[in-house]
Design an enzyme around this catalytic site. Structure first.
Site, mmCIF file in Angstrom:
data_model
loop_
_atom_site.group_PDB
_atom_site.id
_atom_site.type_symbol
_atom_site.label_atom_id
_atom_site.label_comp_id
_atom_site.label_asym_id
_atom_site.label_seq_id
_atom_site.Cartn_x
_atom_site.Cartn_y
_atom_site.Cartn_z
ATOM 1 N N LEU A 58 22.562 6.282 31.825
ATOM 2 C CA LEU A 58 21.434 6.649 30.968
ATOM 3 C C LEU A 58 21.865 7.517 29.791
ATOM 4 O O LEU A 58 21.239 7.510 28.736
ATOM 5 C CB LEU A 58 20.385 7.402 31.782
ATOM 6 C CG LEU A 58 19.710 6.588 32.902
ATOM 7 C CD1 LEU A 58 18.769 7.488 33.696
ATOM 8 C CD2 LEU A 58 18.963 5.398 32.325
ATOM 9 N N GLY A 59 22.923 8.270 29.957
ATOM 10 C CA GLY A 59 23.381 9.132 28.874
ATOM 11 C C GLY A 59 24.369 10.142 29.379
ATOM 12 O O GLY A 59 24.766 10.134 30.548
ATOM 13 N N GLY A 61 25.712 14.460 28.599
ATOM 14 C CA GLY A 61 25.441 15.723 27.931
ATOM 15 C C GLY A 61 26.539 16.710 28.223
ATOM 16 O O GLY A 61 27.567 16.374 28.818
ATOM 17 N N GLY A 62 26.318 17.954 27.793
ATOM 18 C CA GLY A 62 27.353 18.964 27.948
ATOM 19 C C GLY A 62 27.689 19.251 29.389
ATOM 20 O O GLY A 62 28.753 19.742 29.705
ATOM 21 N N MET A 63 26.753 18.991 30.330
ATOM 22 C CA MET A 63 26.985 19.300 31.736
ATOM 23 C C MET A 63 27.536 18.121 32.527
ATOM 24 O O MET A 63 28.011 18.304 33.636
ATOM 25 C CB MET A 63 25.679 19.768 32.382
ATOM 26 C CG MET A 63 25.135 21.069 31.802
ATOM 27 S SD MET A 63 26.103 22.511 32.248
ATOM 28 C CE MET A 63 25.664 22.680 33.975
ATOM 29 N N VAL A 66 24.639 11.140 33.179
ATOM 30 C CA VAL A 66 23.397 10.829 33.870
ATOM 31 C C VAL A 66 23.336 9.324 34.143
ATOM 32 O O VAL A 66 23.518 8.518 33.228
ATOM 33 C CB VAL A 66 22.167 11.274 33.049
ATOM 34 C CG1 VAL A 66 20.886 10.998 33.827
ATOM 35 C CG2 VAL A 66 22.270 12.751 32.699
ATOM 36 N N LYS A 81 22.399 13.054 38.019
ATOM 37 C CA LYS A 81 23.202 13.813 37.058
ATOM 38 C C LYS A 81 24.458 14.311 37.770
ATOM 39 O O LYS A 81 24.381 15.096 38.719
ATOM 40 C CB LYS A 81 22.413 14.991 36.502
ATOM 41 C CG LYS A 81 23.173 15.772 35.438
ATOM 42 C CD LYS A 81 22.257 16.781 34.764
ATOM 43 C CE LYS A 81 22.987 17.486 33.631
ATOM 44 N NZ LYS A 81 22.093 18.432 32.929
ATOM 45 N N ASP A 175 16.817 25.802 27.231
ATOM 46 C CA ASP A 175 17.198 24.699 26.344
ATOM 47 C C ASP A 175 16.000 23.786 26.082
ATOM 48 O O ASP A 175 16.109 22.558 26.137
ATOM 49 C CB ASP A 175 18.367 23.903 26.939
ATOM 50 C CG ASP A 175 19.071 23.029 25.892
ATOM 51 O OD1 ASP A 175 18.975 23.357 24.693
ATOM 52 O OD2 ASP A 175 19.700 22.033 26.278
#
Length: 795
Positions: A58-59, A61-63, A66, A81, A175
């Protein structure tokens, strides 16, 4: 949840920003994709993670990454995640992730994406989340632009409800932004990604370090930008910034050209006004944004519930109901005919971000609503912008001159060096005036004397800005004076152009650093001395203030990197203006170096070189490489004392080019008794770059000039110069000159092309350099030069 697309969106925010406060501004925004788990994101497709079968990515990110997966036990699709492997390997980060995930997992609310499970498989840690299929608000914002006022308000209402639940559970999200607001199939908005969330429990306090900037720059609260402790009111600020984006299709502070300027805008800029982007937006929306985005937390909504009440009042009126006032500030509702636009009654506006020109303090404004008819109230509020920032330069009558400040030492130990910089600055101003001025107006220089005293520099800077109302200040030489005036310029959001090479280790959105950074003077000159002159033992001398001390650290770091072990035989520092240098000369003789690296400033150099020669230390045997001696400084020295020694600059009067020959001719026609120096040429070029920016901005307002300066370049006497927009430093060409018998320099080495500035040398992190400066400042009793004392030496 942040998709890769969200990270590069021109409408929504960039990557999650997590760095120490003392970061390297030249590398603020990562350009690589965020780290995922051990596998590449696409390698997860078709793989199993615990009981879950992964179907899609799905994508990321910084962590972490996903995934979309299937839970075969209860036959539902979920989002997973996976924590980035690099973060999972960090025990502090892992403990924080697990503690906060457990806290967030307890939240069960229709406006929060639910966490079903925390899992581990091998080295992979992951969260199993509710799958929300409607995409993010950020994606919709990117594709279609601003929402209608009612749509935007309803989205923020849902987010407010979710935040209220999180805050009640002791969680601060940290955030909030359009990319973390997800739309479910039924249209309900849910808050996603509590990966940066911070609990308010005692244990979480141990895991969350002070001094770490966490969040996304366009939506950060001022306290986040400054790495201060945060509470629920930080989320209120971010939600207000999100509301502004949904209403306008723009980021708050979108016009800022770098991350450091965006963050500075959050801390010191005017509160964004959505009505300035679209006059059809009701004033009540402006009121909500303004209160939510107040600079001081105490001036914001005290809770998400309080903000929610005002949002619901807006929605009710826009939906054709009869609510009119904002209940959080009036405590009651008044009734108007259906369809009448509402306006706040006796509402307290947010803390004004404008800097008062006389008191230099934020003011509180109140919206006063007359008891007259509603139409008159609405008309008045549509036109009034109580929180708009006052221009530092007032609107001037046509033909009235543009005033600029020239702030240098015209007396004291630095006068001999700085007076010529004033003269070159005035030469550039004269040339601009003779050519017709700027914007149809002449330039009027206001001279101020810093008297070689940093505290007087600060006092004069305040006067130039607040009393003389200059458009820009050109000035300072020593780093002690620059650092002392810097808070003045940042307080007033004003503009300083600084013309002298310096130690680096600094960036500010209010300063353009036109002289050489360490990698354009100190570092290449030392490398040249080792590689070309084959020197191995160095003695470092300097005046006892921040530039020579920091230069020494930079030099020592650089020598450690060079093969074959060049060493520092010793170092010593003397107060500015000191004439008794016998102990310094004795320390050099005892250390027996084969080269001296000199950062002495001002007229102490006269005594230093005279006694160096008297002690039998000659250039042929122990040459001196200086970082502050220039052509004008040589005028006060006996040529026999200094011939054969070296200096490092990016400009020498002897440079051979048509531009330099013409410049030197013009300058010497006005000042035949002078010699042209690097800082003088840099100051001249700075005025010309500034003038180009004023024309480009079509304004004499400091913040508009600063923005336009970022794109300027100039064919200068020294060669091609351009401003690096990321650091607000210049591209410069490093050079070394040797002193000749006639008191000039012969260029013996030059880089082949201009070098990009690097304010923070890579031998230490930016955080470490900042810590070094802090310790130096604190050790000197909170000032940028050492208390006066005799020679300080070490070997």
């Amino acid at each position: 949840m942040t998709t890769k697309k969200d990270q590069v969106s021109s409408v929504d925010t960039g990557p999650v920003f997590t760095e120490t406060v003392a970061f390297d501004h030249s590398k603020e925004v990562p350009t690589s994709s965020p780290a995922g788990a051990a596998k590449k994101p696409e390698d997860w497709v078709g793989a199993a993670l615990g009981k879950y079968q992964v179907h899609a990515v799905l994508g990321q990110g910084g962590m972490g990454v996903v995934l979309q997966a299937r839970d075969p036990m209860i036959e539902r699709d979920v989002a997973i995640k996976v924590l980035a492997e690099s973060l999972a390997a960090d025990q502090t980060m892992l403990q924080r992730f697990l503690a906060e995930a457990k806290s967030a997992g307890k939240l069960q609310h229709p406006n929060i994406v639910s966490i079903f499970e925390i899992g581990q498989e091998g080295q992979s840690y992951y969260l199993v989340l509710e799958l929300v299929s409607g995409g993010t608000v950020g994606e919709r914002l990117e594709k279609q632009g601003a929402f209608t006022v009612l749509e935007a308000t309803k989205i923020v209402i849902d987010a407010c409800k979710g935040l209220a639940a999180a805050h009640a559970a002791g969680l601060v999200h940290r955030d909030i932004k359009p990319a973390n607001l997800m739309r479910a199939a039924d249209g309900v908005i849910k808050i996603a990604d509590f990966g940066l969330a911070k609990t308010t429990s005692a244990r979480s306090h141990e895991l969350t370090q002070t001094g770490v900037v966490v969040g996304t720059p366009y939506f950060m609260s001022p306290e986040q930008c400054e790495a201060k402790p945060v509470d629920a009111r930080s989320d209120i600020y971010s939600l207000g910034a999100t509301y502004f984006s949904l209403l306008t299709g723009k980021h708050p502070y979108q016009d800022a050209s770098s991350v450091v300027q965006v963050m500075f805008g959050h801390c010191h800029g005017p509160i964004p006004d959505p009505c300035s982007a679209n006059s059809a937006i009701p004033p009540a929306c402006r009121a909500i944004v303004a209160r939510a985005m107040a600079k001081v937390p105490d001036d914001r909504y005290a809770s998400a519930q309080e903000m929610l009440a005002d949002l619901e009042a807006v929605a009710a009126t826009l939906s054709g109901q009869v609510a009119i006032d904002l209940p959080s500030v009036t405590g009651a509702r008044k009734v108007l005919p259906t369809g009448t636009m509402m306006a706040p009654a006796t509402a307290i506006a947010p803390r004004d971000a404008a800097v008062d020109q006389t008191a230099s303090k934020a003011r509180r404004n109140r919206w006063i609503v007359a008891a007259a008819g509603a139409a008159a109230v609405v008309a008045a509020l549509l036109l009034w912008r109580p929180w708009e920032r006052q221009a530092i330069v007032p609107v001037l009558a046509q033909k009235e001159p543009i005033k600029v400040g020239v702030l240098h030492s015209l007396s004291g130990t630095m006068a001999a060096s700085e007076t010529i910089v004033v003269e070159s600055t005035l030469l550039a101003i004269d040339e601009i005036n003779q050519a017709g001025g700027l914007l149809g107006r002449q330039l009027k220089p206001i001279l101020a004397n810093g008297r070689s005293d940093p505290l007087i520099f600060a006092r004069e800077a305040e006067k130039l800005i607040t009393k003389d109302e200059v458009a820009t200040v050109f000035g300072c030489w020593t780093s002690a004076s620059r650092k002392t005036v810097l808070p003045v310029f940042e307080k007033h959001n004003h503009l300083l152009l600084y013309p002298v090479q310096y130690e680096g280790l600094e960036t500010s959105p209010n300063v353009f650093y036109l002289g050489a950074a360490p990698n354009q003077q100190i570092i290449p000159a030392v490398e040249w001395a080792v590689n070309t002159l084959k020197r191995k033992r160095f003695f470092i001398v300097g005046s006892d203030y921040v530039f020579p001390r920091a230069a020494s650290e930079i030099i020592k770091d650089q020598l450690k990197k060079i093969p074959n072990g060049p060493t520092v035989a010793g170092e010593a520092y003397v107060p500015l203006g000191e004439q008794n240098v016998e102990a310094l000369i004795q320390a050099i003789r005892s250390a027996k170096p084969d080269m001296i690296l000199n950062s002495i400033n001002g007229d102490t150099n006269v005594a230093f070189f005279r006694q160096l020669r008297a002690a039998g230390i000659r250039a042929a045997d122990v040459p001196c490489l200086s970082f502050s001696i220039d052509e004008q400084g040589l005028r006060g020295l006996n040529p026999q004392d200094v011939a054969g020694h070296y200096a490092a600059w990016t400009y020498f009067q002897a440079l051979e080019s048509a531009e330099n020959a013409a410049f030197v001719k013009r300058f010497l026609e006005k000042h035949p008794e002078r010699a042209v120096t690097d800082p003088a040429e840099t100051a001249y070029v700075g005025v010309k770059l500034w003038a180009q920016a004023v024309r480009a901005a079509d304004s004499a307002e400091p913040k508009k000039i600063a923005r336009a300066l970022l794109n300027q370049r100039f064919t200068a006497p020294e060669g091609e110069v351009r401003i690096d927009p990321d650091t607000q430093h210049c591209y410069k060409t490093p050079r070394v000159g040797q002193i000749t018998d006639d008191g000039q320099f012969r260029v013996v080495w030059s880089a082949s092309a201009p070098v990009a500035p690097e304010p923070y040398p890579s031998t230490r992190t930016a955080a470490d350099w900042k810590a070094y400066l802090h310790d130096l400042y604190a050790g000197w009793g909170n000032q940028w030069s050492a208390p006066e004392k005799s020679v300080a030496a070490s070997q």
